[in-house]
Design a protein around this motif. Structure first.
Motif, PDB file in Angstrom:
ATOM      1  N   VAL A  30      29.354  53.624  28.534  1.00  0.00           N
ATOM      2  CA  VAL A  30      29.771  54.182  29.825  1.00  0.00           C
ATOM      3  C   VAL A  30      28.777  53.805  30.917  1.00  0.00           C
ATOM      4  CG1 VAL A  30      30.103  56.320  31.127  1.00  0.00           C
ATOM      5  CG2 VAL A  30      31.086  56.077  28.843  1.00  0.00           C
ATOM      6  N   ALA A  31      27.476  53.884  30.584  1.00  0.00           N
ATOM      7  CA  ALA A  31      26.442  53.544  31.563  1.00  0.00           C
ATOM      8  C   ALA A  31      26.556  52.083  31.998  1.00  0.00           C
ATOM      9  CB  ALA A  31      25.064  53.830  30.972  1.00  0.00           C
ATOM     10  N   ILE A  32      26.838  51.212  31.045  1.00  0.00           N
ATOM     11  CA  ILE A  32      26.952  49.776  31.348  1.00  0.00           C
ATOM     12  C   ILE A  32      28.127  49.526  32.293  1.00  0.00           C
ATOM     13  CG2 ILE A  32      27.526  47.533  30.353  1.00  0.00           C
ATOM     14  CD1 ILE A  32      25.908  48.432  27.860  1.00  0.00           C
ATOM     15  N   PHE A  33      29.293  50.143  31.950  1.00  0.00           N
ATOM     16  CA  PHE A  33      30.464  49.927  32.806  1.00  0.00           C
ATOM     17  C   PHE A  33      30.269  50.533  34.191  1.00  0.00           C
ATOM     18  CE2 PHE A  33      32.700  48.995  28.838  1.00  0.00           C
ATOM     19  CZ  PHE A  33      33.442  47.882  29.245  1.00  0.00           C
ATOM     20  N   PHE A  34      29.564  51.659  34.240  1.00  0.00           N
ATOM     21  CA  PHE A  34      29.260  52.253  35.543  1.00  0.00           C
ATOM     22  C   PHE A  34      28.412  51.298  36.374  1.00  0.00           C
ATOM     23  CE2 PHE A  34      26.590  54.635  38.445  1.00  0.00           C
ATOM     24  CZ  PHE A  34      27.506  55.450  39.106  1.00  0.00           C
ATOM     25  N   ALA A  35      27.419  50.741  35.699  1.00  0.00           N
ATOM     26  CA  ALA A  35      26.528  49.815  36.399  1.00  0.00           C
ATOM     27  C   ALA A  35      27.277  48.578  36.877  1.00  0.00           C
ATOM     28  CB  ALA A  35      25.377  49.424  35.477  1.00  0.00           C
ATOM     29  N   LEU A  36      28.167  48.052  36.026  1.00  0.00           N
ATOM     30  CA  LEU A  36      28.945  46.874  36.409  1.00  0.00           C
ATOM     31  C   LEU A  36      29.858  47.192  37.590  1.00  0.00           C
ATOM     32  CD1 LEU A  36      29.895  45.430  32.915  1.00  0.00           C
ATOM     33  CD2 LEU A  36      28.343  44.419  34.598  1.00  0.00           C
ATOM     34  N   GLU A  71      19.043  46.268  42.935  1.00  0.00           N
ATOM     35  CA  GLU A  71      18.122  47.390  42.866  1.00  0.00           C
ATOM     36  C   GLU A  71      18.843  48.708  42.560  1.00  0.00           C
ATOM     37  OE1 GLU A  71      18.194  45.207  45.220  1.00  0.00           O
ATOM     38  OE2 GLU A  71      16.180  44.354  45.557  1.00  0.00           O
ATOM     39  N   VAL A  72      20.032  48.903  43.156  1.00  0.00           N
ATOM     40  CA  VAL A  72      20.819  50.124  42.914  1.00  0.00           C
ATOM     41  C   VAL A  72      21.257  50.202  41.456  1.00  0.00           C
ATOM     42  CG1 VAL A  72      22.975  51.335  43.470  1.00  0.00           C
ATOM     43  CG2 VAL A  72      21.603  50.295  45.295  1.00  0.00           C
ATOM     44  N   VAL A  73      21.724  49.054  40.954  1.00  0.00           N
ATOM     45  CA  VAL A  73      22.167  49.024  39.554  1.00  0.00           C
ATOM     46  C   VAL A  73      21.005  49.314  38.623  1.00  0.00           C
ATOM     47  CG1 VAL A  73      23.022  47.529  37.719  1.00  0.00           C
ATOM     48  CG2 VAL A  73      24.100  47.477  39.985  1.00  0.00           C
ATOM     49  N   ALA A  74      19.852  48.711  38.910  1.00  0.00           N
ATOM     50  CA  ALA A  74      18.681  48.936  38.060  1.00  0.00           C
ATOM     51  C   ALA A  74      18.250  50.393  38.090  1.00  0.00           C
ATOM     52  CB  ALA A  74      17.537  48.028  38.517  1.00  0.00           C
ATOM     53  N   SER A  75      18.311  50.998  39.300  1.00  0.00           N
ATOM     54  CA  SER A  75      17.933  52.401  39.427  1.00  0.00           C
ATOM     55  C   SER A  75      18.876  53.303  38.636  1.00  0.00           C
ATOM     56  CB  SER A  75      17.934  52.798  40.909  1.00  0.00           C
ATOM     57  OG  SER A  75      17.668  54.180  41.052  1.00  0.00           O
ATOM     58  N   ALA A  99      20.714  52.443  36.066  1.00  0.00           N
ATOM     59  CA  ALA A  99      20.513  52.193  34.643  1.00  0.00           C
ATOM     60  C   ALA A  99      19.314  52.962  34.112  1.00  0.00           C
ATOM     61  CB  ALA A  99      20.339  50.697  34.392  1.00  0.00           C
ATOM     62  N   GLU A 100      18.251  53.026  34.917  1.00  0.00           N
ATOM     63  CA  GLU A 100      17.057  53.765  34.522  1.00  0.00           C
ATOM     64  C   GLU A 100      17.369  55.262  34.404  1.00  0.00           C
ATOM     65  OE1 GLU A 100      13.339  54.699  33.271  1.00  0.00           O
ATOM     66  OE2 GLU A 100      14.291  52.720  33.448  1.00  0.00           O
ATOM     67  N   LYS A 101      18.138  55.787  35.358  1.00  0.00           N
ATOM     68  CA  LYS A 101      18.539  57.199  35.284  1.00  0.00           C
ATOM     69  C   LYS A 101      19.363  57.475  34.032  1.00  0.00           C
ATOM     70  CE  LYS A 101      18.551  58.039  40.285  1.00  0.00           C
ATOM     71  NZ  LYS A 101      19.403  58.335  41.479  1.00  0.00           N
ATOM     72  N   ASP A 102      20.267  56.535  33.712  1.00  0.00           N
ATOM     73  CA  ASP A 102      21.103  56.696  32.519  1.00  0.00           C
ATOM     74  C   ASP A 102      20.257  56.694  31.253  1.00  0.00           C
ATOM     75  OD1 ASP A 102      23.368  56.844  34.046  1.00  0.00           O
ATOM     76  OD2 ASP A 102      23.870  54.709  33.844  1.00  0.00           O
ATOM     77  N   ARG A 103      19.252  55.816  31.222  1.00  0.00           N
ATOM     78  CA  ARG A 103      18.369  55.763  30.055  1.00  0.00           C
ATOM     79  C   ARG A 103      17.591  57.069  29.895  1.00  0.00           C
ATOM     80  NH1 ARG A 103      17.843  50.190  31.452  1.00  0.00           N
ATOM     81  NH2 ARG A 103      16.104  50.642  32.863  1.00  0.00           N
TER      82      ARG A 103
END
Length: 315
Positions: A12-18, A35-39, A41-45
């Motif tokens: 789910v996190a990956i698809f959200f990021a995409l 930068e937004v996607v990376a941020s 992804a970090e929150k999801d982790r």
């Protein structure tokens, strides 16, 4: 199951990021999309790590609870069943590990397990009712007194009880009990270990199975409840042990507890998968030996967590 949940969260996190990347890439924030996607992804982790830690903590607390009950309160059941002979009857598809744990608890409490009876699912198959009726007629012996309004399966329970149990302690196998066991095992509707019963039990512990999926209608357990009533009527007492699921819709204990006639004579415990519940099974067997019955556990158990004799009294 836990790993599967982690994979779902990750996907789910990956698809959200995409998805975020596509939207941002087409808009005015195109330059900062990565930068937004990376941020995110970090929150999801971080959230995933927190969830994993919560699950680990919950498992540790569950283990502590069970270990505490098993080790600190272990002596509470000592001697509760001294001098008592107990037969174990497992319903079709009952959990073998839980049955073994219950047997261990009975024996640690001073009881002696005389025999284990495994019921086959065919016993309660509608297509086998004629065979069951025929066996009841063939195997009835002089000292079995069928109640006038008894059903086929109540009588079948009384027949089995005559083979493995008695209302009093100290009864050994005789020609009639041998006849009963031979006839029932020959039908392939149940099995008995050891095949040669030496001592007949005064108490019977019935182990219920978790309901299948999808859960059946509660009425599908009417015959098993009648059978259990018959076991009680032919012995010194019966306790039915199951899991919380068995006390919910689609479970044996749910149907049993909905039968006012059954609950007057048969006891039940719906947390027999836990050390505390296994101790409650012992207390319930001891209570049955004294002529009382109760419904104990966590799910609609009208008599509380355990027999009143072992509960701390309020000041």
């Amino acid at each position: 199951m836990i790993d599967f949940r982690y994979h779902i969260v990750s996907i789910v996190a990956i698809f959200f990021a995409l998805g975020a990347g596509v939207v941002l890439g087409a808009g005015p924030l195109k330059g900062t999309a990565s930068e937004v996607v990376a941020s995110q992804a970090e929150k999801d982790r971080e959230q995933l790590a927190d969830t994993r830690q919560e699950l680990t903590d919950l498992k540790a607390l569950d283990k502590y609870r069970d270990d505490y009950v098993a080790k600190v309160t272990a002596g509470l059941t000592d001697g509760k069943l001294t001098g008592k002979h107990v037969a174990i009857v497992t319903m079709p598809n009952a959990d073998g590990d839980m049955t073994n744990a219950l047997q261990d608890q009975v024996e640690q409490s001073g009881g002696q397990v005389t025999t284990r009876v495994t019921l086959d699912s065919k016993l309660f198959d509608a297509g086998q009712r004629q065979l069951v009726e025929s066996l009841v007629t063939q195997l009835v012996v002089a000292d079995i007194d069928f109640p006038a309004d008894s059903t086929t399966y109540q009588r079948a329970g009384l027949i089995l009880a005559r083979g493995i149990a008695a209302k009093e302690e100290g009864k050994t196998a005789d020609a009639d009990s041998t006849k009963v066991i031979s006839g029932l095992t020959g039908s392939k509707l149940l099995s008995v270990k050891p095949s040669q019963v030496k001592d007949r039990a005064s108490l019977i512990l019935v182990v219920a199975a978790k309901p299948p999926t999808p859960a059946p209608d509660n009425s599908s357990y009417n015959d098993p409840v009648d059978f259990i009533e018959g076991l009680d009527q032919g012995s010194g007492g019966v306790v039915v042990a199951g899991t919380p699921e068995s006390a919910q819709n689609g479970g044996l204990l749910k149907t049993l507890r909905s039968d006012s006639d059954a609950t007057k004579i048969v006891s039940s415990v719906d947390v027999a998968n836990l050390p505390a519940g296994q101790a409650t099974v012992v207390f319930s067997l001891a209570e049955q030996a004294g002529g009382k019955a109760g419904q104990y556990g966590a799910i609609d158990a009208k008599n509380g967590v355990a027999p009143s004799a072992v509960q701390t009294k309020d000041n």
